[in-house]
Design a protein around this motif. Structure first.
Motif, short mmCIF file in Angstrom:
data_model
loop_
_atom_site.label_atom_id
_atom_site.label_comp_id
_atom_site.label_asym_id
_atom_site.label_seq_id
_atom_site.Cartn_x
_atom_site.Cartn_y
_atom_site.Cartn_z
N THR A 189 -1.08 -2.62 30.33
CA THR A 189 -2.14 -2.39 31.30
C THR A 189 -2.71 -1.00 31.04
N PRO A 190 -4.04 -0.89 30.91
CA PRO A 190 -4.60 0.43 30.63
C PRO A 190 -4.59 1.35 31.86
N ALA A 191 -4.32 2.61 31.64
CA ALA A 191 -4.38 3.63 32.70
C ALA A 191 -5.09 4.85 32.14
N TYR A 192 -6.03 5.37 32.89
CA TYR A 192 -6.81 6.52 32.42
C TYR A 192 -6.16 7.84 32.78
N SER A 193 -6.38 8.82 31.92
CA SER A 193 -6.07 10.21 32.23
C SER A 193 -7.27 11.02 31.79
N PHE A 194 -7.87 11.71 32.74
CA PHE A 194 -9.09 12.48 32.47
C PHE A 194 -8.73 13.95 32.48
N GLY A 195 -9.34 14.74 31.61
CA GLY A 195 -8.99 16.15 31.61
C GLY A 195 -10.10 17.05 31.10
N ILE A 196 -9.97 18.32 31.45
CA ILE A 196 -10.86 19.37 30.97
C ILE A 196 -9.96 20.56 30.67
N ALA A 197 -10.07 21.11 29.47
CA ALA A 197 -9.16 22.19 29.12
C ALA A 197 -9.88 23.24 28.28
N GLY A 198 -9.39 24.47 28.39
CA GLY A 198 -10.02 25.59 27.72
C GLY A 198 -9.74 25.60 26.21
N ALA A 199 -10.62 26.30 25.49
CA ALA A 199 -10.44 26.46 24.04
C ALA A 199 -9.09 27.12 23.77
N GLY A 200 -8.37 26.60 22.80
CA GLY A 200 -7.08 27.16 22.43
C GLY A 200 -5.91 26.54 23.17
N SER A 201 -6.21 25.74 24.19
CA SER A 201 -5.12 25.09 24.92
C SER A 201 -4.77 23.77 24.24
N GLY A 202 -3.69 23.18 24.68
CA GLY A 202 -3.30 21.90 24.12
C GLY A 202 -1.85 21.66 24.43
N VAL A 203 -1.45 20.41 24.47
CA VAL A 203 -0.06 20.10 24.79
C VAL A 203 0.74 20.07 23.49
N PRO A 204 1.91 20.72 23.48
CA PRO A 204 2.74 20.66 22.27
C PRO A 204 3.37 19.27 22.09
N PHE A 205 4.16 19.11 21.05
CA PHE A 205 4.65 17.79 20.66
C PHE A 205 5.38 17.06 21.79
N HIS A 206 5.04 15.81 21.94
CA HIS A 206 5.70 14.91 22.87
C HIS A 206 5.33 13.50 22.43
N TRP A 207 5.92 12.51 23.05
CA TRP A 207 5.56 11.12 22.73
C TRP A 207 5.61 10.27 23.98
N HIS A 208 4.95 9.13 23.91
CA HIS A 208 4.97 8.14 24.99
C HIS A 208 4.48 6.83 24.41
N GLY A 209 4.00 5.95 25.26
CA GLY A 209 3.52 4.65 24.78
C GLY A 209 2.22 4.77 24.00
N PRO A 210 1.70 3.65 23.50
CA PRO A 210 0.47 3.68 22.71
C PRO A 210 -0.75 3.97 23.58
N GLY A 211 -1.82 4.38 22.94
CA GLY A 211 -3.04 4.61 23.71
C GLY A 211 -4.16 5.17 22.87
N PHE A 212 -5.25 5.42 23.56
CA PHE A 212 -6.46 5.96 22.94
C PHE A 212 -6.81 7.29 23.60
N SER A 213 -7.45 8.17 22.86
CA SER A 213 -7.95 9.40 23.45
C SER A 213 -9.36 9.67 22.93
N GLU A 214 -10.29 9.77 23.85
CA GLU A 214 -11.69 9.97 23.46
C GLU A 214 -12.13 11.37 23.87
#
Ligand SMILES: *[C@@H]1O[C@H](CO)[C@@H](O)[C@H](O)[C@H]1NC(C)=O
Ligand SMILES: *[C@@H]1O[C@H](CO)[C@@H](O)[C@H](O)[C@H]1NC(C)=O
Ligand SMILES: *[C@@H]1O[C@H](CO)[C@@H](O)[C@H](O)[C@H]1NC(C)=O
Length: 269
Positions: free
Chosen positions: A167-192
């Protein structure tokens, strides 16, 4: 591709983290205006090692990628209307007073903080200090209130590909230049990517990368990445507005926003 949020990685930060010779710069309006095209180009990868595919059919997606490897899908969705609604001005006008839940940008996102969206945009949405730790950095991604933001999300066209039993679930975000989440894993998905550019690093499930869970992706890029042998390197690529990255189940991934970025993921849980 113009980012209405303006920021690209600061020149000082780019010099510190200069890893590759500048590739031919892309003349995006924000980089020309704020950082200069050369500055904007240096944090990008030397080469993209994730396949880019346009006009991929669902059958091809299932056979060649769904359970095997990441892929960047081009022309899969047209979210130009959604993009127009995601400009800084329009988001602030519609949602400025809404309280949003922020997460720390470390691997396990330990801490959550509630803040009016306007305060987040005006006070926290700045280029990341390269010395800051992921657990001390707050950013807006996921924990979205789909009731309050329904007038925006109903304009989003998700990638049309589905995996059986998910079942698809959305996650919406806005983040500053230079930010980002370090390595992790979870189920499959898409990121646009809706605005800005986001650099991705990916490893298959059996190839767990070495990283400190409270360090930022930027710190990993500076401290660990340069010493990797070619066989230790992740798959990587920078995706831009309108492109969709697919990541299979349990693939390790880390992200780095090269500009102030607006993005939306569709997790197939
Ligand atoms: C963040 O992590 C570092 C190192 O793991 C730790 O020393 C520091 O106290 C943490 N900061 C917060 C706010 O928890
Ligand atoms: C989402 O927003 C609605 C309307 O403001 C509110 O009633 C609800 O409690 C919120 N949900 C969460 C999980 O915060
Ligand atoms: C990371 O930070 C969290 C909270 O900020 C802390 O509890 C944890 O011990 C830190 N992890 C490591 C490995 O230092």
């Amino acid at each position: 591709m113009l980012s209405p949020f303006g920021h690209v990685l600061h020149a000082f930060l780019l010099v510190l983290y200069l890893l590759t010779a500048p590739s031919p710069p892309e003349e995006s309006a924000c980089s020309v205006r704020l950082g200069g095209p050369a500055a904007a180009a240096v944090a990008e990868e030397e080469r993209c090692t994730v396949e880019r595919r346009a006009d991929l059919t669902y059958a091809e997606f299932m056979q060649q990628y769904a359970f095997l490897r990441p892929v960047i899908l081009q022309g899969l969705t047209d979210n130009s209307r959604f993009q127009a609604l995601c400009s800084r001005e329009r988001l602030l006008a519609s949602f400025g007073d809404n309280v949003v839940r922020l997460s720390t940008a470390n691997t396990y996102s330990y801490r959550k903080v509630d803040l009016p969206f306007q305060e987040y945009v005006e006070q926290l949405l700045h280029p990341q200090d390269p010395a800051s730790l992921g657990n001390d950095t707050l950013y807006f991604f996921g924990d979205n209130n789909f009731t309050e933001w329904a007038s925006l999300f109903r304009h989003y066209s998700p990638p049309p590909f589905r995996l059986l039993g998910t079942t698809p679930a959305y996650s919406f975000g806005i983040a500053g230049a230079g930010s980002g989440v370090p390595f992790h894993w979870h189920g499959p998905g898409f990121s646009e990517v809706i605005y800005g550019r986001k650099r991705w690093f990916l490893y298959p499930p059996e190839k767990a990368p070495e990283f400190h869970p409270n360090k930022t992706t930027l710190a990993w890029l500076q401290d660990t990445y340069p010493a990797l042998t070619s066989s230790e390197r992740p798959l990587e690529c920078t995706i831009r507005a309108g492109e969709v990255l697919y990541f299979p189940d349990r693939w390790w991934h880390a992200t780095l926003n090269l500009d102030t970025s607006v993005f939306i993921s569709t997790f197939l849980g």
